[in-house]
Design an enzyme around this catalytic site. Structure first.
Site, mmCIF file in Angstrom:
data_model
loop_
_atom_site.group_PDB
_atom_site.id
_atom_site.type_symbol
_atom_site.label_atom_id
_atom_site.label_comp_id
_atom_site.label_asym_id
_atom_site.label_seq_id
_atom_site.Cartn_x
_atom_site.Cartn_y
_atom_site.Cartn_z
ATOM 1 N N CYS A 14 40.160 -5.931 54.673
ATOM 2 C CA CYS A 14 39.676 -4.620 55.081
ATOM 3 C C CYS A 14 39.801 -3.689 53.873
ATOM 4 O O CYS A 14 40.879 -3.597 53.266
ATOM 5 C CB CYS A 14 40.500 -4.086 56.244
ATOM 6 N N ASP A 68 40.742 -9.881 57.316
ATOM 7 C CA ASP A 68 39.712 -9.987 58.344
ATOM 8 C C ASP A 68 39.223 -11.427 58.343
ATOM 9 O O ASP A 68 39.145 -12.060 57.294
ATOM 10 C CB ASP A 68 38.530 -9.061 58.047
ATOM 11 N N VAL A 75 21.742 -25.226 47.489
ATOM 12 C CA VAL A 75 22.982 -24.688 46.928
ATOM 13 C C VAL A 75 23.977 -25.839 46.798
ATOM 14 O O VAL A 75 24.072 -26.703 47.677
ATOM 15 C CB VAL A 75 23.550 -23.531 47.774
ATOM 16 N N GLU A 76 24.660 -25.899 45.677
ATOM 17 C CA GLU A 76 25.678 -26.932 45.459
ATOM 18 C C GLU A 76 26.899 -26.537 46.284
ATOM 19 O O GLU A 76 27.410 -25.432 46.166
ATOM 20 C CB GLU A 76 25.990 -27.031 43.962
ATOM 21 N N SER A 77 27.371 -27.430 47.145
ATOM 22 C CA SER A 77 28.351 -27.070 48.169
ATOM 23 C C SER A 77 29.713 -26.665 47.607
ATOM 24 O O SER A 77 30.367 -25.775 48.166
ATOM 25 C CB SER A 77 28.500 -28.184 49.197
ATOM 26 N N HIS A 82 32.732 -5.685 56.991
ATOM 27 C CA HIS A 82 32.108 -6.904 57.513
ATOM 28 C C HIS A 82 30.633 -6.996 57.115
ATOM 29 O O HIS A 82 30.163 -8.043 56.677
ATOM 30 C CB HIS A 82 32.197 -6.953 59.036
ATOM 31 N N GLU A 83 29.923 -5.907 57.317
ATOM 32 C CA GLU A 83 28.489 -5.899 57.039
ATOM 33 C C GLU A 83 28.220 -6.177 55.561
ATOM 34 O O GLU A 83 27.310 -6.933 55.218
ATOM 35 C CB GLU A 83 27.888 -4.546 57.437
#
Length: 154
Positions: free
Chosen positions: A52, A59, A74-76, A93-94
């Protein structure tokens, strides 16, 4: 035969230190071997953590990323380290949710991407964040993200 050239990768197969911030995290990509075929790739991060920005308290979220590749995947391992970099990062969060999605879009230029970020309650209120790049290509099977809405103890 699909292109599987991974010669430019810097993290795969090596002991890699976790990045300290999302901005310094390196996301890598590999060639998508099935050009012209629309299929969905899903990454699920059920234990995502950030901080936060106001209190510094952790969070937690369950994040689901679905995308339809064009030329790149995307390479994991790089994605895992990128997501890990949020553990000491303060953001709402957003902001976390949209930043993750846009970094992947910038890297891959996928045909389509959506993110569902299901955040656990803060102050008694869960915050869920959803975003996608537009309508998915017609005829693609898109499974539900499978994350139940928060119900508390009920």
């Amino acid at each position: 035969m699909p292109n599987t050239d991974v010669s430019g990768l810097t993290m795969l197969g090596t002991n890699t230190e976790a990045p300290k911030t999302p901005e310094e995290a390196v996301l890598e990509r590999v060639p998508a071997g099935h050009g012209g075929t629309n299929y969905v790739v899903r990454f699920t991060a059920p234990e995502f953590t950030s901080l936060c920005p106001m209190t510094g308290q952790p969070d937690f979220a369950h994040i689901v990323i679905d995308y339809i590749p064009d030329e790149w995947l995307v390479e994991s391992k790089s994605l895992k380290l990128f997501l890990h970099s949020f553990r000491n990062h303060g953001a709402f969060h957003e902001d976390c949710s949209i930043y993750i999605a846009k970094r992947i879009v910038d890297l891959l230029q996928p045909k389509w991407l959506r993110i569902g970020a299901y955040w656990y309650p803060r102050g008694g209120i869960p915050i869920d964040v959803f975003w996608q790049t537009g309508a998915p290509p017609e005829g693609v099977w898109l499974p539900e993200q499978g994350v139940a809405p928060y119900r508390g103890r009920g």
